[in-house]
Design an enzyme around this catalytic site. Structure first.
Site, short mmCIF file in Angstrom:
data_model
loop_
_atom_site.label_atom_id
_atom_site.label_comp_id
_atom_site.label_asym_id
_atom_site.label_seq_id
_atom_site.Cartn_x
_atom_site.Cartn_y
_atom_site.Cartn_z
CE LYS A 122 -37.25 4.04 12.96
NZ LYS A 122 -38.63 3.51 12.80
N1 GLU Z 1 -39.86 3.39 9.35
C1 GLU Z 1 -41.08 2.66 9.32
C2 GLU Z 1 -41.55 2.32 10.73
O1 GLU Z 1 -41.23 3.00 11.67
C3 GLU Z 1 -40.99 1.45 8.41
C4 GLU Z 1 -39.95 0.45 8.72
C5 GLU Z 1 -39.76 -0.60 7.63
O2 GLU Z 1 -40.48 -0.55 6.64
O3 GLU Z 1 -38.89 -1.45 7.80
O4 GLU Z 1 -42.30 1.41 10.94
#
Ligand code: GLU
Length: 432
Positions: A122
């Protein structure tokens, strides 16, 4: 940095404050509980409690008024035993290292649970994107991408949109990365616009996935969608799509909200009118034929389905007892604290936990990455068919596991994800 608490471990004074934050505490507590039931090897437990890699960067940009402002940015990779790490980039005033580390850990369990060949990551910048001009936002994104450049790449770590970011931001990230490499590398990020290697179905993927698991739940409870009501907190990418797709299935959406507050009509809201109203007025409050309510009041409404699709920590020990919904489906990451979770379980509220419920986003991100690598693109029918298959089979696997092991849906989801990671670590061993 705040005063650092220290503890002695192996004769080494260990600084334990870097990741300390309310969200990391929740993620750690959930992990420890699941690890305990799984009887996980203590050596592995210590490794998985903290991220494998964390990068903190300063992001200086020239503001439109000519002054330079410096923002704080982060990219955290929690675990890469299953493959390159994957996870969104968040632009929000509350972003901090502990929060990003917690979200990265949840991505590890999420990807493992639904069977994607990814680890969890993240990233984020502590900024209110609404306060920046479009040009400032572009300079911020490009400089941030350049700062985290050593960590990202299509075989290394693949960012995506999250709270406060969108397809345009992904396009700037992809362009900045590609400029450094010397050729176009669409697979470095997902959630891009279609014309530069994005995929059909990604903008609505998280909402679509949530709707698939909600419909399966209703089917099992023998409740017809037409006889159910839903309350949705948050009207960003996730909340808006859940509201739209659920109302298309005949579910009556009785309340929705954004950061300023919510609107409620017990006979149901016309969601396409709500979307138009929000586009024009930028807020939901004041929508005709509805009563204005607060976000706290919204959570406590009586409904078949409650979907928190905004930020974390909104259902706590303070309000859990007042939740009246039959099904809680977590669109946001970490909306329920562990204390609240216990209360909701006692009340027999069926919980579809975040790492399962909102996995549609990363599942379709995976499809985008595969298509970028192959340079061969699929149509929307194929995307939705594959998404449905992956998310509903994960749903039933978690359901069966929870019944077999007599644990909650959340524990079952976490345990399935953690178990997969543990198995891979055991097979690969510890280097050196
Ligand atoms: N931000 C989204 C999540 O928390 C998607 C992450 C992604 O598509 O890599 O799952």
């Amino acid at each position: 940095m705040e005063i650092q608490k220290q503890k002695i471990s192996n004769g080494v004074k260990e600084i334990i404050s870097e990741f300390e934050s309310p969200m990391h505490k929740i993620a750690k507590e959930q992990f420890e509980e699941a690890a305990e039931i799984l009887n996980l090897d203590p050596n592995l437990r210590d490794r998985l409690k903290k991220p494998a890699r964390a990068l903190v960067v300063s992001v200086p940009i020239k503001m439109d008024n000519g002054r330079v402002e410096v923002f704080q940015g982060y990219r955290v990779q929690h675990d890469s035993v299953l493959g390159p790490t994957k996870g969104g980039i968040r632009y929000h005033p509350d972003v901090n290292l502990g929060e990003v580390a917690a979200l990265a850990m949840w991505m590890t369990w999420k990807c493992a649970l639904v069977g994607l060949p990814y680890g969890g990551a993240k990233g984020g910048i502590r900024v209110d994107p609404n306060k920046l001009s479009i040009n400032e936002l572009e300079r911020l994104t490009r400089r941030f991408t350049a700062e985290i450049f050593p960590l990202i790449g299509p075989t290394q770590d693949i960012p995506a949109p999250d709270v406060g970011t969108n397809d345009q931001i992904m396009a700037w990230m992809m362009d900045t990365y590609s400029q450094q490499i010397g050729y176009s590398v669409p697979g470095v990020v997902t959630g891009k616009p279609i014309s530069i290697g994005g995929t059909y179905g990604r903008p609505e993927a998280t909402g679509q996935g949530l709707v698939y698991v909600i419909l399966e739940t209703l089917k099992n409870m023998k409740i017809s969608p037409k006889n159910s009501t839903a309350v949705i907190q948050g009207f960003g990418n996730v909340g808006e799509n859940v509201a739209r797709l659920l109302s298309e299935q005949g579910v009556k959406i009785i309340a929705v909200s954004d950061i300023q507050g919510g609107i409620y009509n017990k006979r149901g809201l016309n969601i396409s009118e709500v979307i138009k109203y929000k586009e024009k007025n930028k807020i939901l409050r004041g929508f005709p034929n509805a009563q204005n309510i607060t976000n706290d009041e919204l959570l406590e409404l009586s409904a078949t389905i409650l979907c928190p699709a905004a930020l974390s920590g909104v259902i706590t020990e303070k309000n859990a007892d007042k939740i009246k919904a039959k099904v809680l489906v977590e669109g946001a990451n970490g909306p329920t604290t562990p204390g609240a979770d216990k209360i909701l379980n006692k009340k027999n509220i069926f919980i579809i936990p975040d790492i399962l419920a909102n996995s549609g986003g990363v599942i379709v991100s995976y499809f985008e990455w595969v298509q970028d690598i192959e340079s061969y693109f699929w149509d929307i029918e194929e995307i939705n068919k594959k998404l449905f298959k992956i998310i509903t089979s994960a749903f039933y696997r978690v359901w069966d596991f929870s019944k077999k092991k007599k644990v909650s849906m959340r524990q079952a989801a976490l345990m399935s994800g953690i178990n997969k990671i543990a198995e891979a670590h055991k097979l690969r061993g510890l280097y050196p």
